[in-house]
Design an enzyme around this catalytic site. Structure first.
Site, short mmCIF file in Angstrom:
data_model
loop_
_atom_site.label_atom_id
_atom_site.label_comp_id
_atom_site.label_asym_id
_atom_site.label_seq_id
_atom_site.Cartn_x
_atom_site.Cartn_y
_atom_site.Cartn_z
N GLU A 1 -0.60 -3.69 -1.05
CA GLU A 1 0.45 -4.47 -1.70
C GLU A 1 -0.16 -5.67 -2.41
OE1 GLU A 1 3.55 -5.58 1.08
OE2 GLU A 1 3.69 -3.54 1.86
N GLU B 1 8.56 -0.87 -5.69
CA GLU B 1 9.60 -0.82 -4.65
C GLU B 1 10.72 -1.81 -4.96
OE1 GLU B 1 8.29 -0.89 -0.57
OE2 GLU B 1 10.34 -1.06 0.18
O1 KIV Z 1 4.95 1.87 4.08
C1 KIV Z 1 5.54 2.70 3.38
O2 KIV Z 1 6.06 3.72 3.85
C2 KIV Z 1 5.58 2.45 1.95
C3 KIV Z 1 6.54 3.27 1.15
C4 KIV Z 1 7.91 2.92 1.51
C5 KIV Z 1 6.27 3.17 -0.30
O3 KIV Z 1 4.90 1.63 1.46
#
Ligand code: KIV
Length: 278
Positions: free
Chosen positions: A120, A187
């Site tokens: 991220e 997201e």
């Molecule tokens: O952690 C996760 O499952 C994710 C998805 C929701 C994209 O990052």
């Protein structure tokens, strides 16, 4: 000359080449049996750090450790043959420095057999993403709503609501793409913002709550299957209610055990019949 590829797993360059083509189908998986069931139907299996909330019952992804991600990543690789498996770098395992990120990502790659990592962050993570890619680690970005930053954002809020926020998400996505990410998860991002980013970027965008204009879609499998109902974001479509089926099956088992209907004679081991002697 193209790179020789062992097996029939979808590769990172093949995923990147899907920009603007048939939408990428992506789901999360954390375990071998789930990976086995989903593998024939998806392009990407993501071992997401959402496992902290979905499997372990934490109220955010922050307590998830690198060892947890590695154990689940290896299980998903063992359970899949054709999907490209990506593993999330968990909170605290990469934000400190590019070197820390490399050590964590190298462990993921070596110990799980996954094809790449996801992390991220936007502009602030661009140098780290470039550092990893230059050292042989494919990176999928993740911008917009970033669950690891839940406390900075003050909750799980959709991103891009004001002009300023929209420009910020777009700048993040561009920086991550320019750093070399082969795809970017968008997201919880407002539809027009996600659409503009998907048009602008040369790499696939994978949306979760970010509209059909993305180059692919991802959801948490337990949300899709009705196995997680602590909360259901508005962007989820449930395709099954397995949680209810599990409850019904457990109730039927309990009633059979209590009434001595289970086990039946076919479930019992019996001594071999003595041979007749004459
Ligand atoms: O952690 C996760 O499952 C994710 C998805 C929701 C994209 O990052």
């Amino acid at each position: 000359m193209s790179t020789p590829v062992r097996g029939k797993r979808l590769t990172v360059p093949a995923i990147q080449a899907r920009k603007g083509g048939t939408p990428l189908v992506c789901l999360t998986a954390y375990t071998t049996p789930m990976a086995r069931a989903l593998d024939p139907h998806v392009d990407i299996l993501l071992v997401g750090d959402s496992l902290g909330m979905v499997l372990y019952g934490f109220d955010s992804t922050l307590p998830v450790t690198l060892d947890m991600m590695i154990n689940h990543g290896a299980a998903v690789v063992r359970g899949s043959e054709t999907a490209c498996v990506l593993v999330d770098l968990p909170f605290g395992s990469y934000q400190e420095s590019p070197e820390q990120a490399f050590r964590s990502a190298a462990r993921v790659m070596a110990e799980t057999g996954a094809s790449g990592v996801k992390l991220e962050g936007g502009e602030e993570m661009a140098a780290t993403i470039r550092f990893l890619i230059q050292r042989g680690i494919p990176v999928c970005g993740h911008v917009g709503l970033m669950p690891q930053a839940v406390h900075v954002a003050g909750g799980f809020r959709a991103a891009g609501r004001s002009e300023e926020e929209a420009a910020h998400v777009a700048a993040d996505a561009r920086a991550v793409a320019e750093a070399g990410a082969f795809a970017i998860v968008l997201e919880g991002t407002l539809e027009p913002v996600a659409a503009a980013i998907s048009t602008d970027l040369p790499v696939p965008t994978i949306g979760i709550g970010a509209s059909p204009s993305c180059d692919g879609q991802i959801l948490v499998s337990e949300d899709v299957l009705g196995l997680f109902s602590d909360f259901t974001p508005r962007f989820v479509r449930r395709y099954a209610e397995l949680g209810g089926m599990i409850g019904d099956a457990a109730a039927a088992y309990a009633s059979d055990v209590q009434a001595r209907r289970f086990p039946g004679p076919e479930h019992c081991f019996r001594p071999a019949r003595a041979k007749a002697s004459n």
